[in-house]
Design a protein around this motif. Structure first.
Motif, PDB file in Angstrom:
ATOM      1  N   PRO A  90       0.012  16.203  -3.075  1.00  0.00           N
ATOM      2  CA  PRO A  90      -1.022  15.165  -2.160  1.00  0.00           C
ATOM      3  C   PRO A  90      -0.686  13.728  -2.345  1.00  0.00           C
ATOM      4  O   PRO A  90      -0.982  12.913  -1.341  1.00  0.00           O
ATOM      5  CB  PRO A  90      -2.446  15.462  -2.701  1.00  0.00           C
ATOM      6  N   PHE A  91       0.162  13.159  -3.170  1.00  0.00           N
ATOM      7  CA  PHE A  91       0.458  12.067  -3.117  1.00  0.00           C
ATOM      8  C   PHE A  91       1.588  11.366  -2.095  1.00  0.00           C
ATOM      9  O   PHE A  91       1.810  10.366  -2.083  1.00  0.00           O
ATOM     10  CB  PHE A  91       0.670  11.579  -4.690  1.00  0.00           C
ATOM     11  N   GLY A  92       2.157  12.548  -1.517  1.00  0.00           N
ATOM     12  CA  GLY A  92       3.281  12.053  -0.440  1.00  0.00           C
ATOM     13  C   GLY A  92       2.875  11.582   0.716  1.00  0.00           C
ATOM     14  O   GLY A  92       1.794  11.856   1.099  1.00  0.00           O
ATOM     15  N   TYR A  93       3.560  10.694   1.139  1.00  0.00           N
ATOM     16  CA  TYR A  93       3.584   9.968   2.671  1.00  0.00           C
ATOM     17  C   TYR A  93       4.577  10.279   3.453  1.00  0.00           C
ATOM     18  O   TYR A  93       5.785  10.089   3.041  1.00  0.00           O
ATOM     19  CB  TYR A  93       3.331   8.424   2.317  1.00  0.00           C
ATOM     20  N   MET A  94       4.415  10.804   4.515  1.00  0.00           N
ATOM     21  CA  MET A  94       5.481  11.380   5.277  1.00  0.00           C
ATOM     22  C   MET A  94       5.521  10.725   6.709  1.00  0.00           C
ATOM     23  O   MET A  94       4.399  10.224   7.065  1.00  0.00           O
ATOM     24  CB  MET A  94       5.236  13.018   5.652  1.00  0.00           C
ATOM     25  N   LYS A  95       6.672  10.751   7.309  1.00  0.00           N
ATOM     26  CA  LYS A  95       6.901  10.128   8.756  1.00  0.00           C
ATOM     27  C   LYS A  95       6.356  11.005   9.906  1.00  0.00           C
ATOM     28  O   LYS A  95       6.925  12.347   9.537  1.00  0.00           O
ATOM     29  CB  LYS A  95       8.078   9.711   8.921  1.00  0.00           C
ATOM     30  N   ALA A  96       5.621  11.045  10.767  1.00  0.00           N
ATOM     31  CA  ALA A  96       5.320  11.912  11.828  1.00  0.00           C
ATOM     32  C   ALA A  96       6.212  11.428  13.038  1.00  0.00           C
ATOM     33  O   ALA A  96       5.707  10.541  13.813  1.00  0.00           O
ATOM     34  CB  ALA A  96       3.750  11.752  12.014  1.00  0.00           C
ATOM     35  N   GLU A  97       7.205  12.081  13.209  1.00  0.00           N
ATOM     36  CA  GLU A  97       7.878  11.868  14.415  1.00  0.00           C
ATOM     37  C   GLU A  97       7.335  11.981  15.731  1.00  0.00           C
ATOM     38  O   GLU A  97       6.409  13.009  16.010  1.00  0.00           O
ATOM     39  CB  GLU A  97       9.234  12.809  14.498  1.00  0.00           C
ATOM     40  N   TYR A  98       7.166  10.869  16.700  1.00  0.00           N
ATOM     41  CA  TYR A  98       6.953  10.856  18.000  1.00  0.00           C
ATOM     42  C   TYR A  98       5.123  11.000  18.088  1.00  0.00           C
ATOM     43  O   TYR A  98       4.576  11.432  18.932  1.00  0.00           O
ATOM     44  CB  TYR A  98       7.267  12.239  18.759  1.00  0.00           C
ATOM     45  N   LYS A 108      -6.025   4.362  13.192  1.00  0.00           N
ATOM     46  CA  LYS A 108      -7.177   3.673  12.183  1.00  0.00           C
ATOM     47  C   LYS A 108      -7.914   4.817  11.412  1.00  0.00           C
ATOM     48  O   LYS A 108      -8.716   4.679  10.331  1.00  0.00           O
ATOM     49  CB  LYS A 108      -8.100   2.638  12.836  1.00  0.00           C
ATOM     50  N   MET A 109      -7.949   5.909  12.031  1.00  0.00           N
ATOM     51  CA  MET A 109      -8.659   7.245  11.368  1.00  0.00           C
ATOM     52  C   MET A 109      -7.893   7.603   9.989  1.00  0.00           C
ATOM     53  O   MET A 109      -8.524   8.573   9.437  1.00  0.00           O
ATOM     54  CB  MET A 109      -8.800   8.350  12.258  1.00  0.00           C
ATOM     55  N   HIS A 110      -6.592   7.338   9.647  1.00  0.00           N
ATOM     56  CA  HIS A 110      -6.009   8.044   8.883  1.00  0.00           C
ATOM     57  C   HIS A 110      -5.363   7.110   7.678  1.00  0.00           C
ATOM     58  O   HIS A 110      -5.470   6.042   7.741  1.00  0.00           O
ATOM     59  CB  HIS A 110      -4.725   8.404   9.492  1.00  0.00           C
ATOM     60  N   ASP A 111      -5.031   7.920   6.450  1.00  0.00           N
ATOM     61  CA  ASP A 111      -4.583   7.125   5.326  1.00  0.00           C
ATOM     62  C   ASP A 111      -3.125   6.783   5.598  1.00  0.00           C
ATOM     63  O   ASP A 111      -2.339   7.754   5.584  1.00  0.00           O
ATOM     64  CB  ASP A 111      -4.687   7.930   4.007  1.00  0.00           C
ATOM     65  N   ILE A 112      -2.598   5.586   5.769  1.00  0.00           N
ATOM     66  CA  ILE A 112      -1.575   5.447   6.244  1.00  0.00           C
ATOM     67  C   ILE A 112      -0.569   4.326   5.351  1.00  0.00           C
ATOM     68  O   ILE A 112      -1.365   3.402   4.740  1.00  0.00           O
ATOM     69  CB  ILE A 112      -1.425   4.738   7.630  1.00  0.00           C
ATOM     70  N   LYS A 113       0.482   4.258   4.937  1.00  0.00           N
ATOM     71  CA  LYS A 113       1.411   3.331   4.444  1.00  0.00           C
ATOM     72  C   LYS A 113       2.314   2.804   5.406  1.00  0.00           C
ATOM     73  O   LYS A 113       2.931   3.670   6.113  1.00  0.00           O
ATOM     74  CB  LYS A 113       1.988   3.841   3.277  1.00  0.00           C
ATOM     75  N   VAL A 114       2.842   1.486   5.275  1.00  0.00           N
ATOM     76  CA  VAL A 114       3.950   1.359   6.213  1.00  0.00           C
ATOM     77  C   VAL A 114       5.203   0.932   5.351  1.00  0.00           C
ATOM     78  O   VAL A 114       5.088   0.168   4.319  1.00  0.00           O
ATOM     79  CB  VAL A 114       3.277  -0.194   6.925  1.00  0.00           C
ATOM     80  N   ILE A 115       6.149   1.800   5.448  1.00  0.00           N
ATOM     81  CA  ILE A 115       7.330   1.724   4.707  1.00  0.00           C
ATOM     82  C   ILE A 115       8.672   1.389   5.504  1.00  0.00           C
ATOM     83  O   ILE A 115       8.846   2.107   6.606  1.00  0.00           O
ATOM     84  CB  ILE A 115       7.548   2.964   3.819  1.00  0.00           C
ATOM     85  N   ASP A 116       9.283   0.368   5.368  1.00  0.00           N
ATOM     86  CA  ASP A 116      10.425  -0.030   5.996  1.00  0.00           C
ATOM     87  C   ASP A 116       9.889  -0.039   7.488  1.00  0.00           C
ATOM     88  O   ASP A 116      10.693   0.210   8.456  1.00  0.00           O
ATOM     89  CB  ASP A 116      11.684   0.974   6.257  1.00  0.00           C
ATOM     90  N   GLY A 117       8.730  -0.770   7.735  1.00  0.00           N
ATOM     91  CA  GLY A 117       8.388  -1.155   9.180  1.00  0.00           C
ATOM     92  C   GLY A 117       7.788   0.188  10.130  1.00  0.00           C
ATOM     93  O   GLY A 117       7.421   0.001  11.100  1.00  0.00           O
ATOM     94  N   GLY A 124      -1.605  14.938   1.937  1.00  0.00           N
ATOM     95  CA  GLY A 124      -2.514  15.778   1.526  1.00  0.00           C
ATOM     96  C   GLY A 124      -3.802  15.622   2.279  1.00  0.00           C
ATOM     97  O   GLY A 124      -4.838  16.466   1.942  1.00  0.00           O
ATOM     98  N   SER A 125      -3.869  14.874   3.192  1.00  0.00           N
ATOM     99  CA  SER A 125      -5.284  14.614   3.892  1.00  0.00           C
ATOM    100  C   SER A 125      -5.014  14.433   5.460  1.00  0.00           C
ATOM    101  O   SER A 125      -6.039  14.479   6.221  1.00  0.00           O
ATOM    102  CB  SER A 125      -5.910  13.508   3.544  1.00  0.00           C
ATOM    103  N   PHE A 126      -3.708  14.354   5.915  1.00  0.00           N
ATOM    104  CA  PHE A 126      -3.614  13.993   7.321  1.00  0.00           C
ATOM    105  C   PHE A 126      -3.966  15.046   8.220  1.00  0.00           C
ATOM    106  O   PHE A 126      -3.463  16.211   8.282  1.00  0.00           O
ATOM    107  CB  PHE A 126      -2.216  13.722   7.635  1.00  0.00           C
TER     108      PHE A 126
END
Length: 254
Positions: A90-98, A108-117, A124-126
């Protein structure tokens, strides 16, 4: 003449082609030399089953696509679902294509990190719509691909384990990753284990548009569950004056 020196496991005395050699069309696409084509007219790759190291390396060193039917057989991750990955890591952060093509999407509703722009969503929660977990939810691909039924129709996810997790997190994911029996040498096994990413494709027709990845090395795509269709093309002879956008979908309007 002096005997050639070995380089890793390669006997240099057996090398018969220059370092920058590339296969011809006939060598690259098996269908051009008597292989099969599917219902879409696409050439099939070289297909192997339970190969030995010698058999696999013979084909791999010739530069054309290879399909190993049982590459993932018996691996710990074989058959895992998106839900199992989400619950186990659940600690993973993934890119959601498109994701921007999804009607009504609100970041703004989601747990988001910005990586490489780019935005990464917590696996684990998206819940793309705020109600349904991502692995049970289908959302549209880029509208640019609606003109061809062979192009992606729904958006996938990619988790860059290799360079977007902490060392401790990466070690947890690596613990279950295994190289196949024919690639058990230290160099290949360790390289695969520390450089992989995981793609998730909920729904039918999920995938990415045509693109060039700048890996500059051999790459393996291991299918853990479900089916995947590759569309391959060989570019015509071009000069630097014919350059185009090599990123996602950039080749289509060329």
């Amino acid at each position: 003449a002096a005997a050639a020196s070995p380089l890793f496991d390669i006997d240099l005395s057996t090398v018969t082609r220059p370092p920058l050699w590339e296969p011809t069309i006939d060598e690259y696409f098996p269908a051009q030399r008597g292989g099969e084509r599917d219902e879409q007219g696409l050439a099939s790759p070289m297909v192997l089953r339970s190969p030995s190291w010698d058999e696999f390396s013979y084909h791999a060193r010739r530069g054309y696509p290879i399909l190993v039917e049982d590459w993932g057989a018996g691996m710990a991750y074989e058959g895992w679902t998106g839900r199992e990955f989400a619950e186990s890591f659940p600690f993973g952060y993934m890119k959601a294509e498109y994701i921007s093509s999804m009607p009504g999407f609100k970041a703004k509703m989601h747990d988001i990190k910005v990586i490489d722009g780019e935005r990464r969503f917590n696996m684990g929660s998206f819940k793309p719509d705020g109600k349904t977990m991502w692995h049970n939810f289908t959302r549209p691909a880029d509208e640019r691909y609606m003109d061809d039924p062979m192009k992606p129709v729904s958006g996938p996810y990619v988790w860059h384990v290799k360079d977007e997790t902490t060392p401790a997190e990466k070690k947890q994911v690596q613990a279950k990753f295994e190289a196949p029996p024919f690639l058990q040498d230290d160099l290949n096994r360790d390289k695969m284990n520390r450089s992989f990413e995981v793609w998730f494709s909920p729904g039918t027709g999920s995938g990415a548009g045509a693109h060039n990845d700048g890996y500059c090395e051999s790459v393996v795509s291991l299918q853990l569950r479900g089916d995947k269709r590759w569309r391959m093309m060989l570019e015509p002879d071009m000069t630097f004056l014919h350059s185009y956008d090599e990123f996602d979908g950039g080749v289509y309007p060329t």
